[in-house]
Design a protein around this motif. Structure first.
Motif, PDB file in Angstrom:
ATOM      1  N   GLU A  33      18.481  29.281 -20.698  1.00 43.30           N
ATOM      2  CA  GLU A  33      17.420  28.350 -20.342  1.00 43.30           C
ATOM      3  C   GLU A  33      17.689  26.954 -20.915  1.00 43.30           C
ATOM      4  O   GLU A  33      17.419  25.942 -20.267  1.00 43.30           O
ATOM      5  CB  GLU A  33      16.063  28.866 -20.836  1.00 43.30           C
ATOM      6  CG  GLU A  33      15.563  30.103 -20.096  1.00 43.30           C
ATOM      7  CD  GLU A  33      16.179  31.393 -20.619  1.00 43.30           C
ATOM      8  OE1 GLU A  33      17.046  31.312 -21.527  1.00 43.30           O
ATOM      9  OE2 GLU A  33      15.806  32.464 -20.114  1.00 43.30           O
ATOM     10  N   ALA A  37      18.245  23.455 -18.726  1.00 42.47           N
ATOM     11  CA  ALA A  37      17.525  22.208 -18.951  1.00 42.47           C
ATOM     12  C   ALA A  37      18.493  21.050 -19.191  1.00 42.47           C
ATOM     13  O   ALA A  37      18.273  19.928 -18.711  1.00 42.47           O
ATOM     14  CB  ALA A  37      16.577  22.363 -20.137  1.00 42.47           C
ATOM     15  N   TRP A  40      19.873  19.891 -15.891  1.00 46.55           N
ATOM     16  CA  TRP A  40      18.891  19.092 -15.162  1.00 46.55           C
ATOM     17  C   TRP A  40      18.837  17.667 -15.735  1.00 46.55           C
ATOM     18  O   TRP A  40      18.694  16.701 -14.994  1.00 46.55           O
ATOM     19  CB  TRP A  40      17.512  19.746 -15.240  1.00 46.55           C
ATOM     20  CG  TRP A  40      17.376  20.938 -14.348  1.00 46.55           C
ATOM     21  CD1 TRP A  40      18.102  21.227 -13.229  1.00 46.55           C
ATOM     22  CD2 TRP A  40      16.462  22.018 -14.512  1.00 46.55           C
ATOM     23  NE1 TRP A  40      17.699  22.426 -12.676  1.00 46.55           N
ATOM     24  CE2 TRP A  40      16.688  22.925 -13.442  1.00 46.55           C
ATOM     25  CE3 TRP A  40      15.473  22.327 -15.437  1.00 46.55           C
ATOM     26  CZ2 TRP A  40      15.953  24.094 -13.285  1.00 46.55           C
ATOM     27  CZ3 TRP A  40      14.743  23.488 -15.296  1.00 46.55           C
ATOM     28  CH2 TRP A  40      14.988  24.365 -14.227  1.00 46.55           C
ATOM     29  N   TRP A  41      18.931  17.556 -17.059  1.00 49.85           N
ATOM     30  CA  TRP A  41      18.895  16.226 -17.684  1.00 49.85           C
ATOM     31  C   TRP A  41      20.104  15.398 -17.231  1.00 49.85           C
ATOM     32  O   TRP A  41      19.968  14.232 -16.869  1.00 49.85           O
ATOM     33  CB  TRP A  41      18.885  16.380 -19.205  1.00 49.85           C
ATOM     34  CG  TRP A  41      18.816  15.079 -19.939  1.00 49.85           C
ATOM     35  CD1 TRP A  41      19.860  14.303 -20.349  1.00 49.85           C
ATOM     36  CD2 TRP A  41      17.633  14.386 -20.337  1.00 49.85           C
ATOM     37  NE1 TRP A  41      19.411  13.183 -20.989  1.00 49.85           N
ATOM     38  CE2 TRP A  41      18.035  13.198 -20.995  1.00 49.85           C
ATOM     39  CE3 TRP A  41      16.280  14.643 -20.215  1.00 49.85           C
ATOM     40  CZ2 TRP A  41      17.144  12.281 -21.519  1.00 49.85           C
ATOM     41  CZ3 TRP A  41      15.376  13.727 -20.731  1.00 49.85           C
ATOM     42  CH2 TRP A  41      15.805  12.569 -21.366  1.00 49.85           C
ATOM     43  N   ARG A  48      11.864  17.639 -15.103  1.00 47.79           N
ATOM     44  CA  ARG A  48      12.074  19.092 -15.040  1.00 47.79           C
ATOM     45  C   ARG A  48      12.766  19.587 -16.303  1.00 47.79           C
ATOM     46  O   ARG A  48      12.429  20.654 -16.839  1.00 47.79           O
ATOM     47  CB  ARG A  48      12.906  19.445 -13.806  1.00 47.79           C
ATOM     48  CG  ARG A  48      13.137  20.932 -13.638  1.00 47.79           C
ATOM     49  CD  ARG A  48      13.994  21.247 -12.429  1.00 47.79           C
ATOM     50  NE  ARG A  48      13.337  20.868 -11.182  1.00 47.79           N
ATOM     51  CZ  ARG A  48      13.853  21.118  -9.977  1.00 47.79           C
ATOM     52  NH1 ARG A  48      15.043  21.713  -9.884  1.00 47.79           N
ATOM     53  NH2 ARG A  48      13.210  20.756  -8.901  1.00 47.79           N
ATOM     54  N   ALA A  49      13.738  18.812 -16.801  1.00 47.55           N
ATOM     55  CA  ALA A  49      14.450  19.206 -18.024  1.00 47.55           C
ATOM     56  C   ALA A  49      13.499  19.258 -19.211  1.00 47.55           C
ATOM     57  O   ALA A  49      13.514  20.211 -20.000  1.00 47.55           O
ATOM     58  CB  ALA A  49      15.589  18.225 -18.301  1.00 47.55           C
ATOM     59  N   GLN A  52      11.304  22.234 -19.188  1.00 48.56           N
ATOM     60  CA  GLN A  52      12.023  23.441 -19.586  1.00 48.56           C
ATOM     61  C   GLN A  52      12.235  23.474 -21.094  1.00 48.56           C
ATOM     62  O   GLN A  52      12.117  24.514 -21.738  1.00 48.56           O
ATOM     63  CB  GLN A  52      13.368  23.500 -18.872  1.00 48.56           C
ATOM     64  CG  GLN A  52      14.268  24.663 -19.285  1.00 48.56           C
ATOM     65  CD  GLN A  52      14.011  25.921 -18.507  1.00 48.56           C
ATOM     66  OE1 GLN A  52      13.220  25.930 -17.568  1.00 48.56           O
ATOM     67  NE2 GLN A  52      14.672  26.995 -18.890  1.00 48.56           N
ATOM     68  N   TRP A  53      12.541  22.309 -21.662  1.00 51.81           N
ATOM     69  CA  TRP A  53      12.823  22.251 -23.100  1.00 51.81           C
ATOM     70  C   TRP A  53      11.562  22.464 -23.945  1.00 51.81           C
ATOM     71  O   TRP A  53      11.628  23.093 -25.008  1.00 51.81           O
ATOM     72  CB  TRP A  53      13.423  20.889 -23.455  1.00 51.81           C
ATOM     73  CG  TRP A  53      14.908  20.849 -23.442  1.00 51.81           C
ATOM     74  CD1 TRP A  53      15.762  21.847 -23.810  1.00 51.81           C
ATOM     75  CD2 TRP A  53      15.720  19.740 -23.046  1.00 51.81           C
ATOM     76  NE1 TRP A  53      17.063  21.430 -23.663  1.00 51.81           N
ATOM     77  CE2 TRP A  53      17.064  20.146 -23.203  1.00 51.81           C
ATOM     78  CE3 TRP A  53      15.445  18.455 -22.586  1.00 51.81           C
ATOM     79  CZ2 TRP A  53      18.138  19.297 -22.905  1.00 51.81           C
ATOM     80  CZ3 TRP A  53      16.510  17.611 -22.292  1.00 51.81           C
ATOM     81  CH2 TRP A  53      17.830  18.028 -22.446  1.00 51.81           C
TER      82      TRP A  53
END
Length: 549
Positions: A33, A37, A40-41, A48-49, A52-53
């Motif tokens: 996971e 993230a 995505w970053w 979104r990142a 998730q983080w």
């Protein structure tokens, strides 16, 4: 470099090291996971990142220490609260750990009295202009707690009888853990979780002498002060700061009993269940069979809105429903959830309206009775159920505004048996909104706010907007987990991944932000508008009530 600058530099270095340690903990605990993230970053999907983080970082055992350091840095950059104000007296329950509690009071410069029994309180009640701070032996006041209490007590009006604050627990190493960052006053939640007693300030004039030998005089004082609040039209006021370090605190009352259905002597309301659908007979059949097998003491009207089905099997099923006890309305225009439901309401005859997605699977026969009981309350607007994914994890446990810059479902992805955030997903409570995938509301109140806003929110956020307009009228939105259903989310309609759907989603997100100020005020992801049932110290990037890091 001066000594002060050196201290700031060391503090910044320590914060950076701690932040890196928290990221390392998150990576070790959930590497897949965390890396997702990170990707995505890198690819520019930064919101979104971050979403998730946020819950990953909050799972670190060092997360609270980092959060505390951030609060300290913020406080050092702000002027301290004034020291003058009304008199505050600590009333300390005798018991183990008394010495540490009294030392804490002395450090804060607050006078105190040790209370052996409830009868000892008589000399501190009805004192004009004074405030009482009941504290349990073993608990300690945070540095600056009395200054913050005194500053707010000096500014509130006469209807305010209670001021309460956040707290955490003292662990074996004398460090602190498990902070409870509380919501603003939520009377429905308080029925199941006393989050005030032992961490609150009471106006002394609101207190009356107690009888000798009462088991818990601190809880008794809370009950007294709340009653005075109701009489004078006030409510408890929240200081969103950790001002108490506690050895233990009241816990939620679990498991919950079943909710009553209809009060004695009252006729059960009639309910119109409204189900929009298009094709997907497999889902619709399960939903309708569940509705028809529902145990409900009042009249039940079922309305299916067919939005352009062209599957022969579905059309045949709809025809058979129409020949039975279910009303089928045909509306072949473009999919517009808000408009479809508004038009169906024009045909509905029930006292209560139940909006239900066709991908809802009913798993308990009394679900509607439970929701209808809440919706009949004078102070209630919309009422929503707890919804689970087919995997058994939570899909919806109320809606929090401001999450992700718009609104999001609370506690998503949590298992119902997990503790989560102080069992909030298991407790009836007021929330800002609930999803219209399963929502019950009185016809009168729905009409009073003009129904769903189909112009601005055709598909997304129409339920959030409806609930917020109901709140403007003084009606609370109620989350009721004792009604739990399964939601095959968006299975029949699909997700908005095509360009037209994404553009519509963006428009409706902007409309929500413009009307209700749910967007971020800055690049630091600070919501423009406060969410009363969340907390500014919790992350606006997490549906799990995670610490804001």
């Amino acid at each position: 470099m001066g000594e002060n600058d050196q201290q700031k530099s060391r503090s910044a270095q320590g914060t950076t090291a701690l932040r890196l340690a928290v990221h390392w903990d998150a990576f070790v605990e959930s590497p897949r996971e965390y890396l997702r993230a990170s990707w995505w970053w890198i690819t520019g999907k930064k919101l979104r990142a971050r979403m998730q983080w946020a819950p990953l970082l909050a799972q670190s055992p060092r997360a609270y220490r980092l959060w505390q350091r951030q609060v300290e840095q913020r406080d050092n950059a702000q002027p301290p609260p004034p020291q003058d104000g009304p008199t505050i007296r600590a009333l300390v329950a005798n018991g183990d750990g008394l010495e540490a509690t009294l030392f804490s009071c002395e450090s804060e410069g607050v006078p105190f009295n040790v209370i052996e029994d409830a009868k000892d309180l008589s000399q501190f009640t009805h004192a004009k202009g004074e405030w009482a701070l009941p504290v349990r032996a073993g608990d300690r006041l945070a540095t600056g707690a009395i200054a913050h209490y005194r500053a707010l007590a000096a500014s509130v009006g006469g209807t305010t009888q209670i001021i309460y604050a956040d707290d955490d627990l003292i662990c074996e190493t004398s460090d602190h853990e498990k902070p409870h960052l509380k919501p603003d006053w939520n009377s429905e939640l308080f029925r199941f979780h006393d989050y005030i007693s032992g961490s609150a300030l009471f106006r002394a004039e609101a207190l009356s002498p107690l009888t000798n030998g009462q088991d818990d005089w601190i809880e008794a004082l809370t009950t007294q002060a709340l009653e005075v609040c109701r009489e004078v039209g006030g409510k408890p006021v929240h200081i969103p700061r950790v001002l108490h370090h506690r050895r233990e605190r009241p816990v939620p009352r679990l498991p919950l009993p079943s909710a009553a259905t209809v009060e004695d002597g009252k006729k059960a309301p009639s309910v119109s269940v409204i189900v929009p659908t298009r094709n997907r007979l497999d889902l619709l059949r399960v939903c309708i069979e569940g509705v028809l097998s529902t145990q409900f003491p009042g009249e039940l009207e079922v309305i299916v809105i067919d939005n352009g089905s062209d599957d022969p099997a579905t059309l045949d099923y709809l025809q058979k429903l129409g020949e039975a006890s279910v009303r089928v309305l045909h509306d072949d225009g473009p999919f517009d959830f808000a408009a479809l439901n508004n038009r169906a309401v024009d045909h509905a005859t029930g006292d209560l309206l139940c909006f239900l997605n066709n991908d809802i699977e009913i798993t308990q026969p009394d679900w509607l009775s439970i929701l209808a009981h809440q919706a009949m309350r004078e102070d209630a607007g919309a009422v929503g159920a707890r919804l689970l994914y087919p995997t058994g994890l939570i899909q919806h446990a109320g809606v929090v505004t401001g999450i992700g810059g718009a609104a999001a479902h609370a506690h998503r992805g949590l298992h119902p048996d997990e503790e989560g955030y102080f069992h909030r997903h298991r407790l009836p409570q007021f929330v800002s909104a609930v999803t219209a995938a399963c929502m019950v509301i009185s016809r009168e109140k729905f009409d009073a706010v003009g129904g769903f806003d189909a112009e601005r929110f055709a598909v997304s956020f129409n339920d959030v907007d409806l609930c917020l307009r109901l709140r403007e009228k003084g009606w609370h939105t109620v989350y009721e987990p004792r009604a739990t259903l399964v939601h095959h989310e968006s299975v029949s309609r699909g997700f908005d991944r095509d360009p037209a759907g994404a553009a519509r989603q963006a428009r409706e997100t902007r409309a929500l932000q413009e009307r209700w100020h749910t967007g971020f005020a800055s690049s630091e992801e600070k919501p423009k508008s406060a969410e009363p049932y969340h907390h500014p110290g919790l992350s606006p990037l997490s549906e799990r009530f995670s610490l804001r890091l």
